[in-house]
Structures are given as structure tokens and as C-alpha cells.
Scaffold this active site. Structure first.
Site, PDB file in Angstrom:
ATOM      1  N   LYS A  95      -6.795   9.850   1.075  1.00 45.50           N
ATOM      2  CA  LYS A  95      -7.891  10.105   0.451  1.00 45.50           C
ATOM      3  C   LYS A  95      -9.068   8.860   0.705  1.00 45.50           C
ATOM      4  O   LYS A  95      -8.543   7.844   1.145  1.00 45.50           O
ATOM      5  CB  LYS A  95      -8.131  10.395  -1.069  1.00 45.50           C
ATOM      6  CG  LYS A  95      -7.342   9.053  -1.675  1.00 45.50           C
ATOM      7  CD  LYS A  95      -8.062   8.003  -2.132  1.00 45.50           C
ATOM      8  CE  LYS A  95      -7.180   7.055  -2.821  1.00 45.50           C
ATOM      9  NZ  LYS A  95      -7.912   5.668  -2.798  1.00 45.50           N
ATOM     10  N   ALA A  98      -0.948   0.457   2.805  1.00 45.81           N
ATOM     11  CA  ALA A  98      -1.777  -0.621   1.836  1.00 45.81           C
ATOM     12  C   ALA A  98      -3.375  -0.599   2.458  1.00 45.81           C
ATOM     13  O   ALA A  98      -3.653  -1.606   2.445  1.00 45.81           O
ATOM     14  CB  ALA A  98      -1.123  -1.868   1.908  1.00 45.81           C
ATOM     15  N   GLY A  99      -3.724   0.480   2.684  1.00 43.77           N
ATOM     16  CA  GLY A  99      -5.103   0.825   3.387  1.00 43.77           C
ATOM     17  C   GLY A  99      -6.132   1.134   2.368  1.00 43.77           C
ATOM     18  O   GLY A  99      -7.231   1.245   2.774  1.00 43.77           O
ATOM     19  N   GLY A 100      -5.983   1.499   1.117  1.00 43.85           N
ATOM     20  CA  GLY A 100      -6.937   1.798   0.088  1.00 43.85           C
ATOM     21  C   GLY A 100      -7.177   3.445   0.503  1.00 43.85           C
ATOM     22  O   GLY A 100      -8.016   4.026  -0.226  1.00 43.85           O
ATOM     23  N   MET A 101      -6.093   4.070   1.049  1.00 45.25           N
ATOM     24  CA  MET A 101      -6.380   5.465   1.291  1.00 45.25           C
ATOM     25  C   MET A 101      -5.402   6.321   0.686  1.00 45.25           C
ATOM     26  O   MET A 101      -5.090   7.457   0.711  1.00 45.25           O
ATOM     27  CB  MET A 101      -6.578   5.749   2.788  1.00 45.25           C
ATOM     28  CG  MET A 101      -7.711   5.384   3.221  1.00 45.25           C
ATOM     29  SD  MET A 101      -7.844   5.974   4.969  1.00 45.25           S
ATOM     30  CE  MET A 101      -8.055   7.776   4.813  1.00 45.25           C
ATOM     31  N   GLY A 102      -4.617   5.658  -0.352  1.00 46.26           N
ATOM     32  CA  GLY A 102      -3.369   6.655  -1.085  1.00 46.26           C
ATOM     33  C   GLY A 102      -2.450   7.133  -0.254  1.00 46.26           C
ATOM     34  O   GLY A 102      -1.842   8.059  -0.512  1.00 46.26           O
ATOM     35  N   GLY A 103      -1.902   6.371   0.849  1.00 46.17           N
ATOM     36  CA  GLY A 103      -0.834   6.865   1.687  1.00 46.17           C
ATOM     37  C   GLY A 103       0.282   7.094   0.949  1.00 46.17           C
ATOM     38  O   GLY A 103       1.141   8.051   1.022  1.00 46.17           O
ATOM     39  N   GLY A 104       0.702   6.023   0.082  1.00 46.15           N
ATOM     40  CA  GLY A 104       2.009   6.052  -0.611  1.00 46.15           C
ATOM     41  C   GLY A 104       1.629   7.101  -1.635  1.00 46.15           C
ATOM     42  O   GLY A 104       3.082   7.772  -1.951  1.00 46.15           O
ATOM     43  N   SER A 105       0.613   7.315  -2.108  1.00 48.56           N
ATOM     44  CA  SER A 105       0.547   8.231  -2.939  1.00 48.56           C
ATOM     45  C   SER A 105       0.794   9.954  -2.620  1.00 48.56           C
ATOM     46  O   SER A 105       1.142  10.808  -3.084  1.00 48.56           O
ATOM     47  CB  SER A 105      -0.905   8.350  -3.864  1.00 48.56           C
ATOM     48  OG  SER A 105      -0.885   7.064  -4.490  1.00 48.56           O
ATOM     49  N   ASP A 153      -3.265   7.847  -8.280  1.00 46.98           N
ATOM     50  CA  ASP A 153      -3.592   8.620  -7.322  1.00 46.98           C
ATOM     51  C   ASP A 153      -2.530   9.962  -6.720  1.00 46.98           C
ATOM     52  O   ASP A 153      -3.070  10.598  -5.931  1.00 46.98           O
ATOM     53  CB  ASP A 153      -3.860   7.709  -6.051  1.00 46.98           C
ATOM     54  CG  ASP A 153      -4.837   6.690  -6.272  1.00 46.98           C
ATOM     55  OD1 ASP A 153      -5.740   6.744  -7.061  1.00 46.98           O
ATOM     56  OD2 ASP A 153      -4.776   5.669  -5.469  1.00 46.98           O
TER      57      ASP A 153
HETATM   58  O1  C5P Z   1      -1.284   3.723 -10.129  1.00 44.77           O
HETATM   59  P1  C5P Z   1      -0.905   2.724  -8.972  1.00 44.77           P
HETATM   60  O2  C5P Z   1       0.552   2.355  -8.625  1.00 44.77           O
HETATM   61  O3  C5P Z   1      -1.583   3.296  -7.697  1.00 44.77           O
HETATM   62  O4  C5P Z   1      -1.800   1.376  -9.169  1.00 44.77           O
HETATM   63  C1  C5P Z   1      -1.611   0.315  -8.475  1.00 44.77           C
HETATM   64  C2  C5P Z   1      -2.114  -0.893  -9.147  1.00 44.77           C
HETATM   65  O5  C5P Z   1      -3.516  -0.776  -9.204  1.00 44.77           O
HETATM   66  C3  C5P Z   1      -1.720  -0.951 -10.866  1.00 44.77           C
HETATM   67  O6  C5P Z   1      -0.441  -1.699 -10.927  1.00 44.77           O
HETATM   68  C4  C5P Z   1      -3.034  -1.666 -11.173  1.00 44.77           C
HETATM   69  O7  C5P Z   1      -2.893  -3.369 -11.009  1.00 44.77           O
HETATM   70  C5  C5P Z   1      -4.165  -1.376 -10.498  1.00 44.77           C
HETATM   71  N1  C5P Z   1      -4.980  -0.246 -11.042  1.00 44.77           N
HETATM   72  C6  C5P Z   1      -5.698  -0.281 -12.184  1.00 44.77           C
HETATM   73  N2  C5P Z   1      -6.226   0.445 -12.892  1.00 44.77           N
HETATM   74  C7  C5P Z   1      -6.208   1.727 -12.330  1.00 44.77           C
HETATM   75  C8  C5P Z   1      -5.296   2.013 -11.348  1.00 44.77           C
HETATM   76  C9  C5P Z   1      -4.796   1.209 -10.569  1.00 44.77           C
HETATM   77  O8  C5P Z   1      -5.780  -1.635 -12.524  1.00 44.77           O
HETATM   78  N3  C5P Z   1      -6.864   2.763 -13.244  1.00 44.77           N
END
Ligand code: C5P
Length: 311
Positions: free
Chosen positions: A17, A105-112, A145
Site C-alpha cells: 500500500k 521495512a519500506g513503508g508499504m506494509g509488506g509485513g502486513s 495495517d
Molecule cells: O501496528 P504496527 O505493528 O504496524 O505498528 C508499528 C509501530 O508503529 C508501532 O509499534 C508504533 O510504534 C507505531 N505506530 C504508532 N501509531 C499507529 C500505528 C503505528 O505509533 N497508529
């Protein structure tokens, strides 16, 4: 009555994404920030193949640095499979194969996307048959995500980014992505934003704990108009990502110079997403960026969420 045995392998595909808009509010007590975001799923996919096994294991394939993806319980796909087994009482495990295309870890939600795909793949493999609502609830528990990777398309995320509502989006948007060799840590980027805000004198009030996506963003998506969308795209995390990785500013300048309408850091970065007015422009921008030694890719959105390719 079907006498078919459970499948030998289930192949599920889930998209990466872009956050077309990302507004970050204050930090809740649980450490998560209030968000108002618009996700768009794009045509860069994670493929997950699930095979029956007595225990739980993961192998990763694709252009991935050795060691950059954990193969144990830190992996969101592993947690997804174990969560599904726990809530359904399924005995036995799964051998997961992750074929990665979305940058790590690219900001594109790959792990999600891996987690969403693993949920759907295991549900199909094990015949546990959860409803879409139940899968959504499990996705919410795995990460902010993950629900979006299940649903795909274009959606507004509020709360911690996990309360989803579909957004009307007409037509197709052409994007050029510029990938970086080294990822950025999402928690670190949120922390940098907090520090940046704490130092700023301009901000008289604390950031709000509830916020909305600006109307012009939604109107631009509804109209299918890349020019309006380019004018209203924004990412509150960008300032922190640029601070961590100054070269991203140069990349954004290069893409704009090549003819993109707008360039934005996706999510917590470091991937940069350029919106282009047509597919032809996007191909040109991609070629220009590659010419300058960048790792650029032309994708489009919106595309569907996690789906079974074969079972
Ligand atoms: O939910 P996810 O594991 O993708 O989030 C990764 C990290 O991003 C969280 O541990 C948190 O530090 C930060 N985050 C946040 N607020 C959000 C989503 C993510 O601070 N709404």
C-alpha cells in the site's frame, strides 16, 4: 457433498500500500498514535504459499537481504498463522513460503500484507472457514495495517489506522515507487516525529487524539483526478523520514523534475511514491529515475486485497 480432501498447497496474494494521506495526531497511552489516513493498495504484491505441516515454519524467497526478515514469532505471518490456530482450535501447523516483492521495512506494509495473506491462506488450507468479519477482527489484533491488506482498494483508516471505511475512488492512479536498499524502522520514525513536535515552538496545542482526512483528498479520489490528488497528498511522518534519510529529499526533487505531479514518502518510508498524470508519464519518470541510478518501479492502484490464487 464435496469429498475433496484439504488442499496440498494454498497460494494467496496480497498487495502493498501507499498512504496517499497520513495525518498523525497525539500519542495514546498504549504508545500508538491517532491517525487519519487514506490507504491505496497498489500492484506490487506479496505471495504466500501455505502447505500442511505438523509445526510452524517460514521460508522467504525474493530479493531480500539475508537476515532482514525474521523467521520466528517476530514475523507477522507466523503470528497470524498461530493466532488463527489458537482461536479456531486447529491442531497442527503450517509451512509458509513468503515470496516477497514489497520492500522490507519500506513503508508499504509488506509485513502486513504477509500477515493478511497468511491468515487467508491458513483459513483456506485448514478449512476453518472464518467469516470476513472474524478475519478482519484477527487482522486488527496483528497490526494497524493488516486489515487494509485484507480489504485492499482505497480506504480511509482512522483510530490507530485500523478502523477502515472504503473510500470511493474512480479510475486508476499511476504511481512510480522509488525503493531504498535499507529500510526504516516504523517505531523510530514515530518517535522522531514526537521529538520534532516537542521541539517545535509553532505548535501551541497538543496534537489531537481524533482527526479526519481533509475533504479535498476524498474529493480528488472520487473524481479520479490525479492533479487534485497531487495537490492534496500529504504525510505527517515525512518530516521525520527526511530527517533520518536526507537523500529522500533529493529523490523527491528528481522525480518532480522528471515530470511527476507530486512525490511523497509512503507511510514511515523510505519508499517514495510519485503520482503521475498518465501511465505514459509514469513510464517516462521511471526510466528517468533509473537513469539516475534509482531503483524505480511503475505500479497502479487501487487493486484488490488478499485473495486466493489457487488452492
Ligand atoms: O501496528 P504496527 O505493528 O504496524 O505498528 C508499528 C509501530 O508503529 C508501532 O509499534 C508504533 O510504534 C507505531 N505506530 C504508532 N501509531 C499507529 C500505528 C503505528 O505509533 N497508529
Amino acid at each position: 457433498m464435496s469429498l475433496l480432501p484439504f488442499p496440498e498447497a494454498v497460494h494467496v496474494r496480497a498487495p502493498g500500500k501507499i498512504n496517499v494521506y497520513l495525518g498523525v495526531g497525539g500519542r495514546h497511552d498504549d504508545g500508538y498514535h491517532a491517525l487519519a489516513t487514506v490507504f491505496q493498495a497498489v500492484s506490487l504484491y506479496e505471495d504466500v504459499i501455505a502447505r500442511p505441516s505438523d509445526d510452524f515454519s517460514i521460508v522467504v524467497k525474493g530479493a531480500v537481504e539475508p537476515g532482514s526478515v525474521p523467521l520466528d514469532d517476530r514475523n507477522l505471518a507466523m503470528r497470524a498463522a498461530k493466532l488463527l490456530a489458537a482461536v479456531t482450535g486447529h491442531e497442527g501447523g503450517v509451512a509458509l513460503e513468503l515470496r516477497k516483492s514489497v520492500p522490507v521495512a519500506g513503508g508499504m506494509g509488506g509485513g502486513s500484507a504477509d500477515a493478511a495473506a497468511a491468515l487467508l491462506a491458513c483459513d483456506t488450507l485448514w478449512g476453518t472457514g472464518l467469516s470476513p468479519m472474524h478475519l478482519h477482527e484477527l487482522a486488527t489484533r496483528l497490526g494497524a495495517d493488516v486489515p487494509f491488506a485484507l480489504h485492499g482498494g482505497t480506504a480511509v483508516g482512522t483510530g490507530r489506522g485500523d478502523q477502515l471505511n472504503p473510500a470511493l475512488a474512480r479510475g486508476r492512479f499511476d504511481w512510480v515507487l522509488v525503493m531504498s536498499d535499507e529500510g526504516l524502522s516504523t517505531p523510530v520514525i514515530y518517535q522522531r516525529l514526537d521529538e520534532h513536535r516537542a521541539q517545535g515552538e509553532a505548535l501551541a496545542d497538543d496534537p489531537p487524539l481524533s482527526l479526519d482526512v481533509p475533504i479535498p483528498v476524498l474529493q480528488a479520489l472520487r473524481a479520479g483526478d490525479p492533479h487534485s490528488l497531487a495537490a492534496s497528498m500529504h504525510n505527517d511522518l515525512e518530516v521525520a523520514a527526511l530527517q533520518e534519510r536526507p537523500v529522500l529529499e533529493e529523490i523527491i526533487r528528481d522525480g518532480l523534475h522528471a515530470g511527476a505531479l507530486s512525490g511523497i514518502v509512503s507511510g514511515s518510508g523510505p519508499t517514495v511514491a510519485f503520482l503521475c498524470d498518465t501511465a505514459d508519464t509514469a513510464r517516462y519518470v521511471q526510466a528517468e529515475l533509473e537513469e539516475r541510478g534509482r531503483d524505480a518501479l511503475h505500479v497502479h492502484g487501487p487493486v484488490p486485497g488478499a485473495r486466493v490464487i489457487s488452492a
